[in-house]
Each structure stands twice: as C-alpha cells, then as structure tokens.
Design an enzyme around this catalytic site. Sequence first.
Site, mmCIF file in Angstrom:
data_model
loop_
_atom_site.group_PDB
_atom_site.id
_atom_site.type_symbol
_atom_site.label_atom_id
_atom_site.label_comp_id
_atom_site.label_asym_id
_atom_site.label_seq_id
_atom_site.Cartn_x
_atom_site.Cartn_y
_atom_site.Cartn_z
ATOM 1 N N LYS A 158 0.833 -1.175 0.000
ATOM 2 C CA LYS A 158 0.000 0.000 0.000
ATOM 3 C C LYS A 158 0.883 1.246 0.000
ATOM 4 O O LYS A 158 2.042 1.129 0.372
ATOM 5 C CB LYS A 158 -0.951 0.003 1.192
ATOM 6 C CG LYS A 158 -0.251 0.244 2.539
ATOM 7 C CD LYS A 158 -1.258 0.362 3.641
ATOM 8 C CE LYS A 158 -1.529 1.806 3.968
ATOM 9 N NZ LYS A 158 -0.751 2.305 5.109
ATOM 10 N N HIS A 190 -1.588 -5.516 5.675
ATOM 11 C CA HIS A 190 -1.026 -6.333 6.756
ATOM 12 C C HIS A 190 -2.047 -6.606 7.863
ATOM 13 O O HIS A 190 -1.872 -7.526 8.652
ATOM 14 C CB HIS A 190 0.286 -5.744 7.280
ATOM 15 C CG HIS A 190 0.125 -4.610 8.245
ATOM 16 N ND1 HIS A 190 -0.118 -3.329 7.837
ATOM 17 C CD2 HIS A 190 0.185 -4.574 9.594
ATOM 18 C CE1 HIS A 190 -0.208 -2.553 8.906
ATOM 19 N NE2 HIS A 190 -0.020 -3.272 9.982
ATOM 20 N N LYS A 192 -3.033 -10.284 10.512
ATOM 21 C CA LYS A 192 -3.028 -10.301 11.979
ATOM 22 C C LYS A 192 -3.860 -11.473 12.485
ATOM 23 O O LYS A 192 -4.965 -11.711 12.002
ATOM 24 C CB LYS A 192 -3.618 -8.996 12.539
ATOM 25 C CG LYS A 192 -2.694 -7.796 12.381
ATOM 26 C CD LYS A 192 -3.351 -6.561 12.962
ATOM 27 C CE LYS A 192 -2.569 -5.310 12.636
ATOM 28 N NZ LYS A 192 -1.474 -5.035 13.548
ATOM 29 N N GLU A 216 -3.510 4.747 17.909
ATOM 30 C CA GLU A 216 -2.064 4.641 18.103
ATOM 31 C C GLU A 216 -1.599 5.743 19.045
ATOM 32 O O GLU A 216 -2.191 6.819 19.070
ATOM 33 C CB GLU A 216 -1.344 4.804 16.760
ATOM 34 C CG GLU A 216 -1.678 3.718 15.765
ATOM 35 C CD GLU A 216 -0.881 3.896 14.468
ATOM 36 O OE1 GLU A 216 0.184 3.291 14.372
ATOM 37 O OE2 GLU A 216 -1.327 4.660 13.598
ATOM 38 N N ASP A 263 -4.418 6.553 4.855
ATOM 39 C CA ASP A 263 -3.396 5.696 5.454
ATOM 40 C C ASP A 263 -4.008 4.486 6.177
ATOM 41 O O ASP A 263 -3.437 3.400 6.173
ATOM 42 C CB ASP A 263 -2.569 6.535 6.446
ATOM 43 C CG ASP A 263 -1.375 5.783 7.010
ATOM 44 O OD1 ASP A 263 -0.609 5.220 6.205
ATOM 45 O OD2 ASP A 263 -1.214 5.754 8.246
ATOM 46 N N HIS A 265 -7.024 -0.676 5.920
ATOM 47 C CA HIS A 265 -7.110 -1.534 7.108
ATOM 48 C C HIS A 265 -8.508 -1.552 7.741
ATOM 49 O O HIS A 265 -9.065 -2.608 8.017
ATOM 50 C CB HIS A 265 -6.097 -1.100 8.167
ATOM 51 C CG HIS A 265 -4.696 -0.988 7.665
ATOM 52 N ND1 HIS A 265 -4.164 -1.856 6.756
ATOM 53 C CD2 HIS A 265 -3.700 -0.109 7.948
ATOM 54 C CE1 HIS A 265 -2.902 -1.526 6.515
ATOM 55 N NE2 HIS A 265 -2.603 -0.465 7.217
ATOM 56 N N LYS A 312 -3.490 9.077 15.308
ATOM 57 C CA LYS A 312 -2.150 9.052 15.909
ATOM 58 C C LYS A 312 -2.201 9.861 17.201
ATOM 59 O O LYS A 312 -3.043 10.750 17.355
ATOM 60 C CB LYS A 312 -1.147 9.722 14.960
ATOM 61 C CG LYS A 312 -1.104 9.069 13.577
ATOM 62 C CD LYS A 312 0.096 8.185 13.420
ATOM 63 C CE LYS A 312 0.181 7.575 12.044
ATOM 64 N NZ LYS A 312 0.474 6.144 12.054
HETATM 65 C C1 BG6 Z 1 0.370 1.301 8.392
HETATM 66 C C2 BG6 Z 1 0.231 2.786 8.383
HETATM 67 O O1 BG6 Z 1 -0.232 0.751 7.257
HETATM 68 O O2 BG6 Z 1 -0.246 0.783 9.553
HETATM 69 C C3 BG6 Z 1 0.859 3.379 9.629
HETATM 70 O O3 BG6 Z 1 0.857 3.323 7.236
HETATM 71 C C4 BG6 Z 1 0.292 2.743 10.870
HETATM 72 O O4 BG6 Z 1 0.669 4.796 9.677
HETATM 73 C C5 BG6 Z 1 0.342 1.231 10.765
HETATM 74 O O5 BG6 Z 1 1.069 3.168 11.973
HETATM 75 C C6 BG6 Z 1 -0.404 0.601 11.922
HETATM 76 O O6 BG6 Z 1 -0.169 -0.782 11.927
HETATM 77 P P1 BG6 Z 1 -0.291 -1.623 13.255
HETATM 78 O O7 BG6 Z 1 -0.067 -3.021 12.792
HETATM 79 O O8 BG6 Z 1 0.756 -1.111 14.190
HETATM 80 O O9 BG6 Z 1 -1.665 -1.371 13.788
#
Ligand code: BG6
Length: 484
Positions: A145, A175, A179, A213, A232, A237, A337
């Site tokens: 991505k 990703h 998970k 986050e 993002d 996601h 964030k």
């Molecule tokens: C990424 C984003 O795809 O996923 C990031 O670009 C983000 O900004 C991250 O921090 C979060 O992934 P995870 O697995 O930590 O929730």
Amino acid sequence: NRTEPFDFVIFGATGDLTRRKLLPAFLRRFHAREFDQEARIICTARSELNTEQFRNLCSATLHEFAPDIAKDTETLNQFLGLLTYVYLDATEEGPHWQELSATLPDAERTRVFYFATAPALYSAICAGVSQHNLITQHTRVVLEKPIGTDLQSANEINEGVGRYFSEDAIYRIDHYLGKEGVQNILALRFANPALEQLWSSEAIAHVQITAAETVGVGDRGSYYDKSGALRDMVQNHLLQVLCMVAMDAPASLRADDLRNEKLKVLNALRPMTPDMVRKNVIRGQYTAGRVKGEDVPGYVEDLKTGRPSDTETFVAIRTKIRTARWGNTPFYLRTGKRLATKTTEIVIQFRPQVWPIFTNMPSPGRLVIRIAPHEELSLVLAARDPGAGGFRVRNATLHMSYENEFAVQYQDSYERLLLDAVRGDPALFIRRDEVEASWKWVEPILDSWRYALTPLEPYPAGSWGPATTRALLARDGALWHEDM
Ligand code: BG6
C-alpha cells in the site's frame, strides 16, 4: 511445512518497510525452518552498495528489529548468506538489469517480486522486469500500500501492473489481514453458530472499530502529510476489518469466496454525499500534549517543515451497511495518531432489554474483540449482584486471553503474508475490485474535505480525539468504549 526453494526480489530494499518488517519477518521464518538455504532473497534499491555492505547494514537492522533471533550468530550468518544486493534504478536502462537477471537463473523456481517502493514506480518496474524477460510462469508480484491516493490513481496503478501480470499473479498486501486477531474474526463468527445467530441489526445496536495509536508521525512526515489518516488507515485496514465483521459466511475459505463476500459489504456501504460527510465524519489533527506520561509536540512541529498543514491525523466516521442483516446498525470507525492508548479493537454493542423487569439495568451487554496490543475477547453480561440487597443486577465480564489460552508465539502479519505469497495463497490479499470499491466509498469524503466542508479540529496528544467525536455517537444514544 517447509516451502520449496524460491527467489524473492525486493524493490526498495533500503527503505523502512524492508528494514523494519520484511527482513525481520524472513529471518524469523528462516529460524522456524519454513525455508532453507536454497532460498534466495535479492534486494534492489537505488543506493550504490555491494552485497557485503548491504549484508552489514542488514545485520545491524536485524539486531535492532529481531534481536532475540539475531543474537544466534549462526542463524543470522546463514540468513545473511541468502541475501544478494543489486544496485538498480528501475526507471533507467543499464547494465544493472542484466545483473539482476543473472541472479535469477532458474525459470522453474517460484519467483516473487515485492514492490516496496513509491507506487509511482510500480509500472516502471513492471516494464523493466518484462523487457528483461524476468517474468516466468511461476512469477507473482506483491504490491504494498498505498494503492493510489484516489480511485483514478489506484486504477492507473492496477492497470499499469495489470499489463504485465494477470490478476491471479497480483498480491495486494494489507497487513491487517495477516493479523491473528483479524483472522480470528472468521473463526469467532463462522465456527460459533450460536454467535452468528445474534450477528445482525436485530440483536446488535452498533459496532465500533477503533485503531488507536500513541505514536506520532515520526520520520514519515513527508509521506504522511500527503496521505492523512483516511487514506493511510481507513481506505485499507479499517474497511477490511469492517468487511470481516460484517460479511456473510463465505462458501469456503478460498480466496475468491472470501473476497466476493467482502466486496458485497464494500458495495453496500451507504454512499457519502457532501451532507452526509458533514454530519458523519470528524477529522482532527493532534496538537502538543502528554502521551503515556511524556510531553510530546504537535503534528505541525513533528513535520519540521515550518509550515502549517491541513492533513488529518484522526478520523471518525459513522456509516451504515445497506443490507437486510445490517440496515439498522450504525458502524463507527475511528483511527488516529497520538491517542490515549494503543489499541485495535471491535466493540459489538448488544441492544438493551425491550421490557426491562429489573429496575436497575446496567448498560446492555457487549462483546469486545481486541486485536492489539493483545488478542483478547471479553463478553460483558448482566449478573445478579449477590452483595446488594433485593434483586439488583450489574455487569460482569467473561474474559479470554488468546496468549494464555494458546501458548504459542504469534507470527507477525508480515511473516505470514510473505510466506503466503511465496506459496501462492492469495486468500489474505486484496483483489482489484475491493480496492476500487474502497476508493469509491472514500473518495467523496476526500472531495468534501477539499471544499473545506468539514473543519479540521485540533485535539491534544494523549486524548481520544476532538471533543465532537463524542457527539457523533451521542446522536444514536451511544458511547465510545472508553466512556462506557
Ligand atoms: C500502516 C500505516 O499501514 O499501519 C501506519 O501506514 C500505521 O501509519 C500502521 O502506523 C499501523 O499498523 P499496526 O499493525 O501497528 O496497527
């Protein structure tokens, strides 16, 4: 469970993703003996390095990002021995393409091209590998991505790659699908028929999906400032998680059965008109504050450009899915964030009693599916309070921690997904029509923002986002999880 020998070519091998995720994931799977020393990992990038210099860099990287395994010098050295570095500028013709070709002598082996570069380069790389006859019958390509910044650019990327690879050879990575906790949604729903009976508007008042986050943008400001939280995190996601929660049972766990059901959910999302965006979407940006007891600067200071920015670092959305199953259940999505805690979770809020016979009913029950920081399941149920006089009811929680229940070390999602791509299992990758459907839904939000129809609201780092985020749920008489 060992994988046949393969050649894995990473484009963009000096980047952050390769350092933090891809190489540590490969090292871990190598350590777990999922592949052996016959495998080759060919790393290419636009830095003029030789293989020895690159291996030295990797050694340091692996000590940082997979220290538990890297300290085993024998394994580490064997792994580094699988790496070859080829200096390559994909946009230029030149001898480096022949060098790459020379590292791939075996056309019968599984070959994977992994694009970890800026998406603007995807087409050029495809053209390069095609011109140099590097695409074999056994070749797949993995796309990182972001696939585009809107529908049109996503289509351009997909068409650019599609000129050289058929859809079934294209693996678009998200990703979150790798998970453990996200895949477990399938087991939870479709291996527990009793639960699935409850899985509709009839019993469920609302669903919250949160990916919060505590980190800021760190040193990714130049990417992030052009992207923002909606592109993002939400377009990919969060919408994928929403699909897993809301989809009907697929006919099987095969890739296309899963993807067909996910696509139906995406297509059933209520379209976002400008008026809808104004009423149902909150966008925020963090200012200085305190996160986990530490003072942190605001987003604009983090960017270090000295210029203000109107990029959102937080977004909350209220939406509905127009199906018989879900029509009366609002879905709330939020991500940001510099929020109060790191958590990825789904809250399934059950409806209240229609005719309460207990005078002191606590809040109605809920199921909380936590994906991060730990996989956990909590079911909040009402119970008679034995300590209170008379017949009083209060909430109690049934709790399951996957870590305690299944004493195994979880794989990072990249570990699973890289090896899935090598083995040719596309079930946890995204099909082109899913990408398009996601962008179709997200794009009107971006358009309204362009015309400044939604204000960018500041929120202090360490909070749960702009104050108006509460009001978004209050309309439905609902509360965010942390307020329950
Ligand atoms: C990424 C984003 O795809 O996923 C990031 O670009 C983000 O900004 C991250 O921090 C979060 O992934 P995870 O697995 O930590 O929730």
